[in-house]
Design a protein around this motif. Sequence first.
Motif, short mmCIF file in Angstrom:
data_model
loop_
_atom_site.label_atom_id
_atom_site.label_comp_id
_atom_site.label_asym_id
_atom_site.label_seq_id
_atom_site.Cartn_x
_atom_site.Cartn_y
_atom_site.Cartn_z
N PRO A 1 -13.14 4.48 18.94
CA PRO A 1 -12.24 4.91 17.88
C PRO A 1 -11.88 3.75 16.94
N GLU A 2 -11.59 4.11 15.71
CA GLU A 2 -11.02 3.19 14.73
C GLU A 2 -9.82 3.88 14.09
N PHE A 3 -8.91 3.10 13.54
CA PHE A 3 -7.61 3.63 13.15
C PHE A 3 -7.22 3.15 11.75
N PRO A 4 -6.53 4.01 10.98
CA PRO A 4 -6.11 3.59 9.64
C PRO A 4 -4.89 2.69 9.63
N THR A 5 -4.11 2.67 10.72
CA THR A 5 -2.90 1.84 10.77
C THR A 5 -2.75 1.24 12.16
N GLU A 6 -2.01 0.16 12.24
CA GLU A 6 -1.71 -0.46 13.53
C GLU A 6 -0.85 0.47 14.38
N GLU A 7 0.04 1.23 13.76
CA GLU A 7 0.89 2.16 14.50
C GLU A 7 0.05 3.23 15.19
N SER A 8 -0.96 3.74 14.48
CA SER A 8 -1.85 4.73 15.08
C SER A 8 -2.63 4.13 16.25
N ARG A 9 -3.10 2.93 16.06
CA ARG A 9 -3.85 2.27 17.14
C ARG A 9 -2.98 2.12 18.38
N VAL B 1 -8.38 -1.66 13.70
CA VAL B 1 -7.60 -1.09 12.61
C VAL B 1 -8.34 -1.38 11.31
N LEU B 2 -8.61 -0.35 10.52
CA LEU B 2 -9.37 -0.51 9.29
C LEU B 2 -8.46 -0.94 8.15
N THR B 3 -8.96 -1.84 7.33
CA THR B 3 -8.24 -2.24 6.13
C THR B 3 -9.11 -1.94 4.92
N PRO B 4 -8.52 -1.55 3.79
CA PRO B 4 -9.32 -1.26 2.60
C PRO B 4 -10.11 -2.47 2.14
N VAL B 5 -11.27 -2.22 1.54
CA VAL B 5 -12.09 -3.29 0.96
C VAL B 5 -11.30 -3.98 -0.14
N ALA B 6 -11.35 -5.31 -0.16
CA ALA B 6 -10.63 -6.08 -1.17
C ALA B 6 -11.44 -6.10 -2.47
N TYR B 7 -10.78 -5.77 -3.59
CA TYR B 7 -11.44 -5.74 -4.89
C TYR B 7 -11.30 -7.09 -5.59
N GLN B 8 -12.35 -7.50 -6.28
CA GLN B 8 -12.25 -8.69 -7.12
C GLN B 8 -11.30 -8.43 -8.29
N GLN B 9 -11.27 -7.20 -8.78
CA GLN B 9 -10.36 -6.83 -9.86
C GLN B 9 -9.47 -5.68 -9.35
N PRO B 10 -8.41 -6.02 -8.62
CA PRO B 10 -7.57 -4.97 -8.05
C PRO B 10 -6.66 -4.29 -9.06
N ASP B 11 -6.28 -5.02 -10.12
CA ASP B 11 -5.32 -4.49 -11.10
C ASP B 11 -5.96 -4.38 -12.47
N SER B 12 -5.62 -3.31 -13.19
CA SER B 12 -6.09 -3.07 -14.56
C SER B 12 -7.60 -3.28 -14.69
N PRO B 13 -8.40 -2.61 -13.87
CA PRO B 13 -9.85 -2.79 -13.94
C PRO B 13 -10.41 -2.17 -15.21
N PRO B 14 -11.45 -2.77 -15.78
CA PRO B 14 -12.05 -2.21 -16.99
C PRO B 14 -12.90 -0.98 -16.68
N ALA B 15 -13.25 -0.22 -17.70
CA ALA B 15 -14.19 0.89 -17.53
C ALA B 15 -15.52 0.33 -17.02
N ALA B 16 -16.16 1.10 -16.14
CA ALA B 16 -17.36 0.58 -15.45
C ALA B 16 -18.63 0.70 -16.27
N GLY B 17 -18.59 1.47 -17.38
CA GLY B 17 -19.81 1.78 -18.11
C GLY B 17 -20.67 0.59 -18.50
N PRO B 18 -20.16 -0.41 -19.21
CA PRO B 18 -21.01 -1.53 -19.65
C PRO B 18 -21.66 -2.29 -18.49
#
Length: 352
Positions: A190-198, A106-123
């Motif tokens: 196969p890989e699955f997006p959810t445990e229910e699908s698996r 079952v696949l899980t999304p990559v964990a972000y170091q800054q999950p909330d209110s991330p800054p603009a990526a430009g700098p």
Amino acid sequence: MRASQRVQELLGPADPIQGTSFPSPREAAHEIIERTDHSSVQLGLTAGGDVRPSLVRRPRLAVVVAVAIVVAAAAVTVPAWMLGDRTTGPAPNDSLGAAAGAELEVLTPVAYQQPDSPPAAGPMLMDLADRISDAPYDNAGGTYSYHRRKSWGARQALGPGGHVMSIAEEVETWSDSSGNGMTRTQQLMPEFPTEESRQYWEGVLEPGSRTPGAPVTSTGLVGPDQPITEDPSELARKLKAGAGAGAGAGATVKAVNDIYSLYLVPRSVRSQILRILADTPGLHWRGEVVDRAGRTGVAVTADDTEHNVQHLLIFDPVNGELLAHELVKLTEPRQVQVYNLILSYGRTAEAG
């Protein structure tokens, strides 16, 4: 029958489709067979158990394969805009291939170091562009450009209740300056997006082997027949970026994935790509992340609200190579839709 063979029968062959419209998510199976659709790879699972794939961007083709599975009428729709390059040909034999007896993942999304209110990526992208170093292939010789990729999400089967199944695939490509060479492709489990699908598909598929399919090798035109442009304005055009492009950050992110999937990108162009991304509105900095191959990188995201997905790019923090591109459902619960891991870049004297 091996589990990998049953999966291949269910899903059918993929098709390298790009740049088409986003279709309706469900249709009756007979509608899929009776029309020619130029926007997606589709697989109709009928109540009688027939699997009816319709391959796009080729002459109309209806293939009916009888299987002993009874599911509610549904259609699998894989939007072309979700796909990166899908050059076909098989892959290597190492730990990334599913081992015998391995559990379905079952696949899980990559964990972000800054999950909330991330800054603009430009700098941060500009800083990365200024300090990247040579990649191993920058000063290497060899007739062939080499890529090794692992991807998931190009082919999906949809069962009752929206239970998704897709197989992972590994591809090695050797391409000379004219684009000719060899690919070697291996279908994994196969890989699955959810445990229910698996759980649903584990009950539908025959129990038994957890080994991947046999590698398949093909030769011919497998890569680009021209070197990548080093002209900044032409590169921006290829990335659908800059004033007047109007394609949005998601389209630019996808174009970056496509370029890295095809080319060995030299250091100067890697730096230009990072600068173009830095000037692209709508990109957010997610900090340090770990990709699906266990490599540490730095990540940016772009939200595509029209298709309810978030694009993720992961870069090597030392040399600026692209490590991964993913699509994740934008709304909760977050689920992986597509991923592309670029596991190796290089140059070789011989194909294979």
